[in-house]
Design an enzyme around this catalytic site. Sequence first.
Site, mmCIF file in Angstrom:
data_model
loop_
_atom_site.group_PDB
_atom_site.id
_atom_site.type_symbol
_atom_site.label_atom_id
_atom_site.label_comp_id
_atom_site.label_asym_id
_atom_site.label_seq_id
_atom_site.Cartn_x
_atom_site.Cartn_y
_atom_site.Cartn_z
ATOM 1 N N HIS A 1 -6.545 10.815 5.286
ATOM 2 C CA HIS A 1 -7.448 10.341 5.631
ATOM 3 C C HIS A 1 -8.910 11.793 5.531
ATOM 4 O O HIS A 1 -8.586 12.196 7.388
ATOM 5 C CB HIS A 1 -7.785 9.474 6.769
ATOM 6 C CG HIS A 1 -6.918 8.862 6.806
ATOM 7 N ND1 HIS A 1 -6.339 7.899 7.331
ATOM 8 C CD2 HIS A 1 -6.749 7.778 5.641
ATOM 9 C CE1 HIS A 1 -6.019 6.413 6.846
ATOM 10 N NE2 HIS A 1 -6.460 6.260 5.951
ATOM 11 N N ASP B 1 1.040 -1.153 0.107
ATOM 12 C CA ASP B 1 0.060 -0.035 -0.014
ATOM 13 C C ASP B 1 1.112 1.862 0.203
ATOM 14 O O ASP B 1 1.924 1.747 1.091
ATOM 15 C CB ASP B 1 -1.077 -0.416 1.558
ATOM 16 C CG ASP B 1 -2.169 0.786 1.052
ATOM 17 O OD1 ASP B 1 -1.787 2.153 0.534
ATOM 18 O OD2 ASP B 1 -3.394 0.915 2.162
HETATM 19 CO CO LIG Z 1 -6.105 4.224 1.474
#
Ligand SMILES: [Co+2]
Length: 478
Positions: free
Chosen positions: A338, A250
Amino acid sequence: MAIEEESLAKGVENVKISEDTPVEQKQEETGTNDTGSTSAAKKKKKNKKKKASSGTTNGNEEGVTDGVEGAEDETKEDNDEQEESAPATAGGEGASEGAAKKKKKKKNKKKSPKTQTEPPTVPVSKLFSNGVFPEGENHEYRDDNTWRTTSEEKRAAERDAYDDYNDMRKAAEVHRQVRAYARKTIKPGMSMIDICETIENGTRSLVEENGLEAGIGFPTGCSLNHCAAHYTPNAGDKTVLSYDDVMKIDFGVHVKGRIIDSAFTMHFNPKYDKLIEAAKEATYAGINEAGIDVRLCDIGAAVHEVYDSYEIELDGKTYDIKPIRNLNGHTIEPYHIHAGKSVPIVRDSGDETKLEEGEQVAIETFCSTGRGYVIEDGECSHYAKAHDAPHVPIRVPRAKSLLASINRHFGTLPFCRRYLDRVGEEKYLLGLRNLVSSGVVTAYPPLCDTRGSYTAQLEHTILLKPTCKEILSKGDDY
Ligand SMILES: [Co+2]
């Protein structure tokens, strides 16, 4: 990068960590998976078609010719390494360049279109020298939003936002090229540090890392097996990848704060195929569901539905493949991985918040053979300055200087301990702890399911443009 939903976590505090329980009741349902693979195959075909046409609709076929223009730069750079093999039939530019650099006896004058090297070192700006980066895969909106496809007003809005889109597409192109090399070269026996550095070096070169203007979007996750997210090695970590590992890669790339967040799962033992396939199909179900005015809970339901149809047999036991209910996708804003909204991957989230025009969204789903719920476990590597960091005076001198360094190098982008080492910080753990406890920096420890379980992930960054949805990070691999 994933977001852990704390509200969900609270509801299940008394979940016990138990051994994985085999599941017998679903063993007969074998037909379901076939649908998955055929639809995946269909999608692939579709993608190719769309890709072929997308260049022309943009009027940016230059991608091809660009390559030729860029060729000279590569030739120059390659001179040192390729002296012996280069024939002496230089083209015009190559010759004058050679005259300028007398030390070089021979030149490589191959005038082939510029391509990426292995390992990747050529900046994507050289491969697309007109500065126009390829679009991802576009999908039309459905239902009440079909009018958007041809709306003049919405088209105009897209033209106005072009520069931002192009920055995202540049980051996406870096992601595709770096991961192509990673997928090809990462093999059992490599250390986790080497794996991460392979990816990070590629990103830094291809995006032409430059302070906070362009660079790595967040630490390279390489979480193994029962760990689903937020593991990257710290200095001294001797972990080596093995044949039976299931590794979630990731990683993020940003251009002017526009982050591409995309992840895939690597495995070498084919016994895990179903797990990886499930994550892929579920994420695509989520991407397919996502759109302007779509409720977050409906995306979760579409994802969950796919996972319901999957199970896997590992070493003679059958396991349900479950979504990891406290991990989520998320909206992304500049320098803010985020942002406000979490995208659930289970059907019972109850979140009726809707996605909106213009939002950039990381659609990521995780599945597990364990209980489908992660807890923080293991040494922390990931940190980020809190976006809403309180303006508390930091009195501890070491914490104060560390914060200055974090502000300078990362701003609000997530970083890991290796990145602090790299910018020359030393003996920072106490200072870091101080910043975490004062709320200025947030720690993101590894998130793991039950020991002995296996987890998989697939993630794309999408963009809800006014006229259509673009899967920014789409490649021919996933
Ligand atoms: Co993500």
